[in-house]
Design an enzyme around this catalytic site. Structure first.
Site, PDB file in Angstrom:
ATOM      1  N   ALA A 286       6.551   0.023  -0.805  1.00  0.00           N
ATOM      2  CA  ALA A 286       6.448  -0.551   1.125  1.00  0.00           C
ATOM      3  C   ALA A 286       8.370  -0.243   1.510  1.00  0.00           C
ATOM      4  O   ALA A 286       8.889  -0.889   2.022  1.00  0.00           O
ATOM      5  CB  ALA A 286       6.376  -2.029   1.009  1.00  0.00           C
ATOM      6  N   TYR A 287       8.678   0.167  -0.279  1.00  0.00           N
ATOM      7  CA  TYR A 287      10.417   0.919   0.434  1.00  0.00           C
ATOM      8  C   TYR A 287      10.588   1.959   1.781  1.00  0.00           C
ATOM      9  O   TYR A 287       9.584   2.443   1.220  1.00  0.00           O
ATOM     10  CB  TYR A 287      10.704   0.667  -0.637  1.00  0.00           C
ATOM     11  CG  TYR A 287      11.218   0.042  -1.502  1.00  0.00           C
ATOM     12  CD1 TYR A 287      11.575  -1.306  -1.589  1.00  0.00           C
ATOM     13  CD2 TYR A 287      11.547   0.286  -3.263  1.00  0.00           C
ATOM     14  CE1 TYR A 287      11.615  -2.694  -2.533  1.00  0.00           C
ATOM     15  CE2 TYR A 287      11.324  -0.670  -3.932  1.00  0.00           C
ATOM     16  CZ  TYR A 287      11.708  -1.592  -3.371  1.00  0.00           C
ATOM     17  OH  TYR A 287      12.451  -2.609  -4.436  1.00  0.00           O
ATOM     18  N   SER A 288      10.391   1.628   2.732  1.00  0.00           N
ATOM     19  CA  SER A 288      10.560   2.265   3.554  1.00  0.00           C
ATOM     20  C   SER A 288       8.849   3.251   4.170  1.00  0.00           C
ATOM     21  O   SER A 288       9.168   4.773   4.065  1.00  0.00           O
ATOM     22  CB  SER A 288      11.800   3.870   3.776  1.00  0.00           C
ATOM     23  OG  SER A 288      13.081   3.396   3.501  1.00  0.00           O
TER      24      SER A 288
END
Length: 325
Positions: free
Chosen positions: A57-59
């Site tokens: 989900a990070y970026s």
């Protein structure tokens, strides 16, 4: 660099884990420069850090892609690459959560972005109240059996939820969670009244996120001053919410200890975490090489019992944590 075993496993990890959430472009405070991000990861690896933590989900996968590019050419067998699953990765009812479908879909996408055929540590990013824990654990157990995942981890939940997951794994014969990733630092100590006793009792490794409270414990902020331009607190409530009198008192103590030791507040704050027996590897998130090198020196810093008590005195760990969802 010093190393330790992750919980009761035989896995050796560096005492500091490099958090890779900063590498991406979804937030203004992130390091939106791919080449600088790769250089920073490689500087950490060259300094002996072997533990990297990211999430799908990070970026929206950008962080995983950067990590994958950065580790090219390094000895994969010596690296401990961790990622996570749970948060939305697109529109649609099956693009989030901890269903068997979402987990199996997302692990393949994470492996592609990371450029590897296995993940050392695969973590559930949050508890999913809409999916039976048996379904989640059976899917994760399958990934371990298939060789795509080596160890399992979890992050940020109640002690009851985590205990239920550990009990279910034991009863059903599923792979157990080997580590927990909680929010934990000198001003956010609520997990001492929640998850940390479970982890200590069950031999679960602990890799705290936000060990510097979103930058608050670096000492860059002062009571009553304007928030520095370009700092995380300028655009992110997570850091600004640390600005309470109780927390300022902790920071005052951290600064005093730092002055005694000719160290920085960030180094003292990390050393305080490393002093906790239950903690294996705090997850640091530097955005510059200078910040990284400052963090790494914390491993060599020794605190006395009196200094530890001075830092802890202003706070009383409480659960649920005041002001937290």
């Amino acid at each position: 660099m010093a190393y330790t075993r992750l919980g009761r496993t035989g896995l050796e990890v560096s005492r500091l884990c490099l958090g890779c959430m900063n590498f991406g472009s979804s937030q203004p405070w992130m390091l939106d420069d791919r080449e600088r991000s790769i250089d920073l990861i490689r500087e950490a690896l060259d300094a002996g850090v072997n533990f990297l933590d990211t999430a799908n989900a990070y970026s929206r996968g950008e962080s995983e892609e950067i990590v994958g590019e950065a580790i090219e050419g390094y000895d994969r067998e010596e690296l401990v690459v961790a990622t996570k699953v749970y948060f939305p990765m697109g529109e649609g009812p099956n693009k989030s959560g901890l269903s068997r479908k979402h987990i199996l879909d997302q692990v393949e996408r994470s492996l592609d972005r990371l450029g590897t055929d296995y993940v050392d540590l695969y973590q559930i990013h949050r508890w999913d109240p809409d999916v039976d824990i048996e379904e989640t654990l059976s899917a994760l157990d399958h990934l371990v059996d298939s060789g795509r995942v080596r160890y399992l981890g979890a992050s940020t939940m109640s002690a009851y939820q985590f205990t239920k997951a550990l009990y279910t794994a034991d009863v059903e014969g599923y792979e157990r969670f080997a580590c927990m990733q909680p929010e934990y630092n000198a001003v956010d100590r609520h997990e001492e009244a929640n998850l940390l006793p479970v982890c200590a009792g069950e031999g679960v490794g602990v890799i705290p996120w936000s060990p510097l409270a979103g930058g608050f414990l670096t000492g860059k902020y002062d009571r009553g001053d304007e928030v520095p331009e370009g700092s995380r607190a300028e655009t992110d409530d997570y850091t600004e919410n640390r600005f309470t009198e109780e927390n300022w008192a902790v920071l005052d103590a951290v600064r005093e200890v730092a002055a005694d030791l000719d160290a920085t507040p960030a180094q003292v704050s990390l050393a305080w975490l490393l002093h906790r027996d239950v903690v294996d590897a705090p997850i640091v998130g530097p955005r510059t090489g200078e910040h990284l090198r400052e963090n790494l020196r914390a491993v060599e810093l020794d605190l006395t019992d009196e200094q530890v008590e001075r830092i802890e005195a202003p706070k009383t760990p409480r659960w649920p944590a005041p002001g937290k969802d």
